[in-house]
Design a protein around this motif. Structure first.
Motif, PDB file in Angstrom:
ATOM      1  N   LEU A  25       1.353  -1.359  -0.238  1.00  0.00           N
ATOM      2  CA  LEU A  25      -0.126  -0.138  -0.164  1.00  0.00           C
ATOM      3  C   LEU A  25       0.601   0.971   0.280  1.00  0.00           C
ATOM      4  CD1 LEU A  25      -2.752  -1.356   2.442  1.00  0.00           C
ATOM      5  CD2 LEU A  25      -3.069  -1.361   0.154  1.00  0.00           C
ATOM      6  N   THR A  26       0.415   2.332  -0.630  1.00  0.00           N
ATOM      7  CA  THR A  26       1.295   3.795  -0.360  1.00  0.00           C
ATOM      8  C   THR A  26      -0.070   4.466  -1.201  1.00  0.00           C
ATOM      9  OG1 THR A  26       1.667   3.588  -3.500  1.00  0.00           O
ATOM     10  CG2 THR A  26       3.725   2.884  -1.770  1.00  0.00           C
ATOM     11  N   ALA A  27       0.504   5.900  -1.156  1.00  0.00           N
ATOM     12  CA  ALA A  27      -0.580   6.702  -0.951  1.00  0.00           C
ATOM     13  C   ALA A  27      -0.029   7.850  -1.591  1.00  0.00           C
ATOM     14  CB  ALA A  27      -1.663   7.092   0.544  1.00  0.00           C
ATOM     15  N   ARG A  28      -0.841   9.191  -2.127  1.00  0.00           N
ATOM     16  CA  ARG A  28      -0.647  10.226  -2.411  1.00  0.00           C
ATOM     17  C   ARG A  28      -1.660  11.301  -2.478  1.00  0.00           C
ATOM     18  NH1 ARG A  28       2.126   7.940  -7.417  1.00  0.00           N
ATOM     19  NH2 ARG A  28       0.211   8.345  -9.190  1.00  0.00           N
ATOM     20  N   LEU A  29      -1.119  12.634  -2.453  1.00  0.00           N
ATOM     21  CA  LEU A  29      -2.012  13.941  -2.122  1.00  0.00           C
ATOM     22  C   LEU A  29      -2.509  13.906  -4.125  1.00  0.00           C
ATOM     23  CD1 LEU A  29      -3.816  15.194   0.187  1.00  0.00           C
ATOM     24  CD2 LEU A  29      -1.585  16.572  -0.660  1.00  0.00           C
ATOM     25  N   ALA A  30      -3.616  14.610  -4.223  1.00  0.00           N
ATOM     26  CA  ALA A  30      -4.275  14.674  -5.344  1.00  0.00           C
ATOM     27  C   ALA A  30      -4.149  15.835  -6.283  1.00  0.00           C
ATOM     28  CB  ALA A  30      -5.307  14.227  -5.809  1.00  0.00           C
ATOM     29  N   LYS A  72      -8.811  18.614  -0.177  1.00  0.00           N
ATOM     30  CA  LYS A  72      -7.866  17.756  -0.650  1.00  0.00           C
ATOM     31  C   LYS A  72      -8.018  16.432  -1.190  1.00  0.00           C
ATOM     32  CE  LYS A  72      -4.234  20.210   2.113  1.00  0.00           C
ATOM     33  NZ  LYS A  72      -4.872  21.222   2.416  1.00  0.00           N
ATOM     34  N   SER A  73      -7.587  15.432  -1.650  1.00  0.00           N
ATOM     35  CA  SER A  73      -8.412  14.420  -1.690  1.00  0.00           C
ATOM     36  C   SER A  73      -6.862  13.309  -2.246  1.00  0.00           C
ATOM     37  CB  SER A  73      -9.342  14.045  -3.209  1.00  0.00           C
ATOM     38  OG  SER A  73     -10.065  14.863  -3.609  1.00  0.00           O
ATOM     39  N   VAL A  74      -6.726  12.149  -1.239  1.00  0.00           N
ATOM     40  CA  VAL A  74      -5.837  10.857  -0.871  1.00  0.00           C
ATOM     41  C   VAL A  74      -5.742   9.684  -1.949  1.00  0.00           C
ATOM     42  CG1 VAL A  74      -4.408   9.858   0.421  1.00  0.00           C
ATOM     43  CG2 VAL A  74      -5.303  11.938   0.914  1.00  0.00           C
ATOM     44  N   VAL A  75      -5.340   9.787  -2.887  1.00  0.00           N
ATOM     45  CA  VAL A  75      -5.712   7.694  -3.022  1.00  0.00           C
ATOM     46  C   VAL A  75      -4.559   7.231  -2.993  1.00  0.00           C
ATOM     47  CG1 VAL A  75      -5.317   7.085  -5.134  1.00  0.00           C
ATOM     48  CG2 VAL A  75      -5.953   9.723  -5.207  1.00  0.00           C
ATOM     49  N   VAL A  76      -5.161   6.209  -2.599  1.00  0.00           N
ATOM     50  CA  VAL A  76      -4.889   5.279  -2.088  1.00  0.00           C
ATOM     51  C   VAL A  76      -4.620   3.982  -2.762  1.00  0.00           C
ATOM     52  CG1 VAL A  76      -4.690   2.926  -0.113  1.00  0.00           C
ATOM     53  CG2 VAL A  76      -5.251   5.334   0.720  1.00  0.00           C
ATOM     54  N   TYR A  77      -2.754   3.146  -2.803  1.00  0.00           N
ATOM     55  CA  TYR A  77      -2.411   2.218  -4.065  1.00  0.00           C
ATOM     56  C   TYR A  77      -2.417   1.047  -3.690  1.00  0.00           C
ATOM     57  CZ  TYR A  77      -2.510   6.920  -6.928  1.00  0.00           C
ATOM     58  OH  TYR A  77      -2.285   7.648  -7.727  1.00  0.00           O
ATOM     59  N   SER A  85     -10.196   6.006  -2.054  1.00  0.00           N
ATOM     60  CA  SER A  85      -9.463   7.456  -2.395  1.00  0.00           C
ATOM     61  C   SER A  85     -10.931   8.182  -1.171  1.00  0.00           C
ATOM     62  CB  SER A  85     -10.303   7.954  -3.560  1.00  0.00           C
ATOM     63  OG  SER A  85      -9.862   9.670  -3.384  1.00  0.00           O
ATOM     64  N   VAL A  86     -10.343   9.349  -0.610  1.00  0.00           N
ATOM     65  CA  VAL A  86     -10.965   9.811  -0.019  1.00  0.00           C
ATOM     66  C   VAL A  86     -10.912  11.682   0.214  1.00  0.00           C
ATOM     67  CG1 VAL A  86      -9.455  10.400   2.681  1.00  0.00           C
ATOM     68  CG2 VAL A  86     -12.052  10.895   2.465  1.00  0.00           C
ATOM     69  N   ARG A  87     -11.521  12.916  -0.142  1.00  0.00           N
ATOM     70  CA  ARG A  87     -11.939  13.898  -0.218  1.00  0.00           C
ATOM     71  C   ARG A  87     -12.234  14.952   1.120  1.00  0.00           C
ATOM     72  NH1 ARG A  87     -15.156  16.757  -4.430  1.00  0.00           N
ATOM     73  NH2 ARG A  87     -17.036  16.816  -3.036  1.00  0.00           N
ATOM     74  N   MET A  88     -11.325  15.468   1.915  1.00  0.00           N
ATOM     75  CA  MET A  88     -11.441  16.495   2.922  1.00  0.00           C
ATOM     76  C   MET A  88     -11.953  17.872   2.290  1.00  0.00           C
ATOM     77  SD  MET A  88      -9.733  13.467   3.668  1.00  0.00           S
ATOM     78  CE  MET A  88      -8.536  14.046   3.144  1.00  0.00           C
ATOM     79  N   CYS A  89     -13.510  18.458   2.314  1.00  0.00           N
ATOM     80  CA  CYS A  89     -13.651  20.055   2.564  1.00  0.00           C
ATOM     81  C   CYS A  89     -13.651  20.731   3.347  1.00  0.00           C
ATOM     82  CB  CYS A  89     -14.567  20.173   1.502  1.00  0.00           C
ATOM     83  SG  CYS A  89     -14.270  19.373  -0.118  1.00  0.00           S
ATOM     84  N   VAL A  90     -12.904  21.924   3.694  1.00  0.00           N
ATOM     85  CA  VAL A  90     -12.626  22.889   4.855  1.00  0.00           C
ATOM     86  C   VAL A  90     -13.436  24.213   4.854  1.00  0.00           C
ATOM     87  CG1 VAL A  90     -10.933  23.554   6.182  1.00  0.00           C
ATOM     88  CG2 VAL A  90     -10.087  21.718   5.921  1.00  0.00           C
TER      89      VAL A  90
END
Length: 241
Positions: A25-30, A72-77, A85-90
């Motif tokens: 598993l890895t992750a990256r900010l979109a 911001k969205s994060v993608v998990v690979y 993926s998940v998105r956070m809105c502030v």
């Protein structure tokens, strides 16, 4: 929210042994276009498989909030394949801050979100983080490890933003799970933007985060190296601990 949270009670309490270090598993900010496309393709596959959207051109599902500075969205690979993926809105009412005055929940539940923001009592403008577009690719619909990974990144971003509370528009059948995460029902159900289901507005004040960690310690951001999170913010591909 998409249909990814139908666990057993034992799994929700964190009793299942989740080991990510050998799972690829890895992750990256979109931040770049390729990673954004990965996030949108996972959303499309997830929502389409549940019958919550109609097929869209290019197999991508995005909206105007993806283009805003408060999103911001994060993608998990998994072994290089985009799987979650998940998105956070502030929502941040700091004077002079442009593009941070609206989140999806504030359009669906305007009065309720305004009341929640007004209920925050301290010396700075209130800040609320909404979790949304939390999805897994349908090929990984039973991979519960991914859910814990996504919520750990959510916890990191909430702490990074110093948000006062976390909001989520939750499908009704997922309400019991969010109650286990110490979210409280606020209002609903109402239709969530862009998808064919109704949601309830739920909230968790971040002063209750310690209670969440006692119940589900696997979402604790303190259990992983902080340089991992720093690298994520810089746009690096990071290993998921």
């Amino acid at each position: 929210m998409s249909g990814l949270l139908s666990f057993s009670a034992d799994l929700v309490r964190g009793s299942a042994a989740v080991k990510t270090q050998d799972s690829g598993l890895t992750a990256r900010l979109a931040l770049d276009e390729a990673t954004k496309a990965d996030a949108y393709s996972i959303r499309h596959a997830s929502y389409l498989s549940g019958g919550y959207i109609d097929p869209m051109p290019g197999g991508l599902f995005s909206d105007a909030d993806d283009l805003k500075p408060n999103s911001k969205s994060v993608v998990v690979y998994k072994w290089g394949r985009p799987v979650a993926s998940v998105r956070m809105c502030v929502l941040d009412h700091t004077p002079g801050l442009e593009g941070w005055d609206e989140i999806p929940a504030s359009r669906i539940f305007p009065e309720e979100v305004a009341q929640l923001a007004a209920s925050v009592g301290h010396g700075r403008p209130p800040k609320l983080t909404e979790i949304n577009r939390l999805v897994r690719h349908p090929d990984f619909a039973t991979d519960y490890e991914l859910v814990f990974v996504l919520y750990r990144f959510v916890g990191f971003f909430v702490a990074e933003e110093r948000s006062d509370m976390t909001l989520s528009c939750v499908r009704r059948n997922h309400t019991p799970f969010y109650k286990r995460l110490h979210f409280e029902y606020v209002a609903g159900p109402r239709r969530y933007a862009g998808v064919k289901f109704e949601t309830n507005l739920m909230t968790c004040r971040n002063s209750r985060y310690d209670s969440v960690l006692r119940d589900i310690p696997m979402v604790d951001t303190g259990s992983g190296p902080q340089n991992t999170y720093a690298g994520l913010l810089r746009g690096e591909t990071v290993s998921v601990f």
